[in-house]
Design a protein around this motif. Structure first.
Motif, mmCIF file in Angstrom:
data_model
loop_
_atom_site.group_PDB
_atom_site.id
_atom_site.type_symbol
_atom_site.label_atom_id
_atom_site.label_comp_id
_atom_site.label_asym_id
_atom_site.label_seq_id
_atom_site.Cartn_x
_atom_site.Cartn_y
_atom_site.Cartn_z
ATOM 1 N N SER A 84 0.832 -1.199 0.000
ATOM 2 C CA SER A 84 0.000 0.000 0.000
ATOM 3 C C SER A 84 0.868 1.251 0.000
ATOM 4 C CB SER A 84 -0.926 0.003 1.219
ATOM 5 O OG SER A 84 -0.173 0.013 2.415
ATOM 6 N N TYR A 85 0.289 2.362 -0.397
ATOM 7 C CA TYR A 85 1.022 3.622 -0.460
ATOM 8 C C TYR A 85 0.040 4.777 -0.375
ATOM 9 C CZ TYR A 85 -0.598 3.084 -5.268
ATOM 10 O OH TYR A 85 -1.385 2.887 -6.376
ATOM 11 N N ASP A 86 0.533 5.931 0.017
ATOM 12 C CA ASP A 86 -0.283 7.137 0.128
ATOM 13 C C ASP A 86 0.362 8.244 -0.698
ATOM 14 O OD1 ASP A 86 -1.856 9.290 0.777
ATOM 15 O OD2 ASP A 86 -1.235 9.399 2.886
ATOM 16 N N PRO A 87 -0.208 8.575 -1.845
ATOM 17 C CA PRO A 87 0.403 9.596 -2.707
ATOM 18 C C PRO A 87 0.144 11.027 -2.262
ATOM 19 C CG PRO A 87 -1.595 8.777 -3.705
ATOM 20 C CD PRO A 87 -1.395 7.965 -2.451
ATOM 21 N N GLY A 88 -0.777 11.215 -1.314
ATOM 22 C CA GLY A 88 -1.057 12.566 -0.850
ATOM 23 C C GLY A 88 -1.509 13.478 -1.977
ATOM 24 N N GLU A 89 -0.890 14.647 -2.045
ATOM 25 C CA GLU A 89 -1.299 15.629 -3.058
ATOM 26 C C GLU A 89 -0.887 15.239 -4.481
ATOM 27 O OE1 GLU A 89 1.305 19.332 -3.248
ATOM 28 O OE2 GLU A 89 1.926 18.514 -1.293
ATOM 29 N N TYR A 90 -0.083 14.185 -4.605
ATOM 30 C CA TYR A 90 0.383 13.772 -5.925
ATOM 31 C C TYR A 90 -0.432 12.590 -6.475
ATOM 32 C CZ TYR A 90 4.223 16.679 -4.368
ATOM 33 O OH TYR A 90 4.955 17.735 -3.892
ATOM 34 N N LYS A 91 -1.638 12.437 -5.986
ATOM 35 C CA LYS A 91 -2.475 11.320 -6.398
ATOM 36 C C LYS A 91 -2.714 11.268 -7.906
ATOM 37 C CE LYS A 91 -6.856 8.987 -5.403
ATOM 38 N NZ LYS A 91 -8.087 9.008 -4.563
ATOM 39 N N PRO A 92 -3.020 12.383 -8.592
ATOM 40 C CA PRO A 92 -3.220 12.310 -10.048
ATOM 41 C C PRO A 92 -1.998 11.771 -10.788
ATOM 42 C CG PRO A 92 -4.074 14.379 -9.197
ATOM 43 C CD PRO A 92 -3.307 13.736 -8.073
ATOM 44 N N LEU A 93 -0.806 12.228 -10.386
ATOM 45 C CA LEU A 93 0.431 11.763 -11.022
ATOM 46 C C LEU A 93 0.641 10.273 -10.755
ATOM 47 C CD1 LEU A 93 3.872 13.584 -10.919
ATOM 48 C CD2 LEU A 93 3.707 11.127 -10.571
ATOM 49 N N VAL A 94 0.517 9.886 -9.498
ATOM 50 C CA VAL A 94 0.759 8.481 -9.135
ATOM 51 C C VAL A 94 -0.261 7.562 -9.788
ATOM 52 C CG1 VAL A 94 0.820 6.845 -7.209
ATOM 53 C CG2 VAL A 94 1.964 9.063 -6.998
ATOM 54 N N ASN A 95 -1.510 7.994 -9.865
ATOM 55 C CA ASN A 95 -2.527 7.167 -10.516
ATOM 56 C C ASN A 95 -2.191 6.924 -11.984
ATOM 57 O OD1 ASN A 95 -4.041 6.836 -8.226
ATOM 58 N ND2 ASN A 95 -5.599 8.361 -8.752
ATOM 59 N N ARG A 96 -1.728 7.948 -12.661
ATOM 60 C CA ARG A 96 -1.311 7.767 -14.055
ATOM 61 C C ARG A 96 -0.157 6.773 -14.142
ATOM 62 N NH1 ARG A 96 -3.268 11.274 -17.783
ATOM 63 N NH2 ARG A 96 -4.442 13.065 -16.989
#
Length: 217
Positions: A84-96
């Motif tokens: 598991s991981y928590d991308p925080g404010e970078y969720k759009p980037l990490v999701n891509r």
């Protein structure tokens, strides 16, 4: 070199970590130790051809790109390891990044993988060492770059060539003839494929120039 590294077997899911090599970072100072002894040079040092102006810009914007890059690298590593991981404010980037098509064809056998050239005193960390899911003899070096918005590719050939060289020294039984850079931002993602032989040649030439300059002083 190969006597210092546990050989990799195709049946193994992950490359064994190279024992004794440690990475350190304090403020803007970073480097490597092997069994407590400083490794004097890094791939980053050898392949850094930035001029003074570009370095200043890079330092001035570090507060913007460093947390983005660190978060994306961490999240991708966790994803590739099934954690598991928590991308925080970078969720759009990490999701891509984690939904990119490449993970359907390739799987990681090494993430943030530390390598070294003990003879020349050089170390480096490869973002990803991948193998093809259908053909485990196909091994690739992959590097991740994050961008604020628009995707651009600089010249990463020497850096990629450095990782190939270190892999060849540490794991001569593996044939690495594929390499690419993945660049991701909040709004886009893309990949550039490189010629492994060209990357290796460029790195070896850059390494020669680096040590030639040292001898001058």
């Amino acid at each position: 070199m190969k006597d210092l590294v546990t050989p990799y077997k195709q049946k193994d899911r992950w490359l064994p970590e190279i024992q004794g090599i440690e990475k350190y970072q304090k403020n803007n100072s970073r480097g490597y130790f092997y069994k407590g002894k400083l490794i004097p040079y890094s791939i980053t040092q050898i392949t850094d051809t930035r001029n003074a102006f570009v370095k200043k810009v890079h330092e001035d914007t570090q507060k913007d790109w460093e947390p983005r890059g660190n978060t994306a690298h961490y999240c991708l590593e966790q994803y590739l390891k099934g954690k598991s991981y928590d991308p925080g404010e970078y969720k759009p980037l990490v999701n891509r990044l984690v939904n990119y098509w490449i993970w359907q064809e390739w799987e990681a056998i090494g993430c943030e993988y530390k390598l070294f050239d003990l003879k020349r005193g050089i170390a480096g960390t490869a973002d990803m060492i991948l193998r093809h899911k259908k053909d485990h003899t196909r091994i690739a070096i992959a590097d991740l770059k994050t961008k604020k918005d628009k995707i651009t590719f600089q010249d990463y050939k020497a850096q990629i060539g450095g990782y190939i060289n270190l892999m060849n020294l540490c794991y001569p039984e593996l044939i690495i003839e594929e390499c690419f850079v993945i660049a991701a931002s909040n709004t886009a993602i893309d990949m550039r494929v490189y010629d492994w032989n060209e990357c290796l040649d460029i790195y070896e030439n850059q390494r020669r120039l680096f040590f030639d300059r040292l001898e001058v002083f």
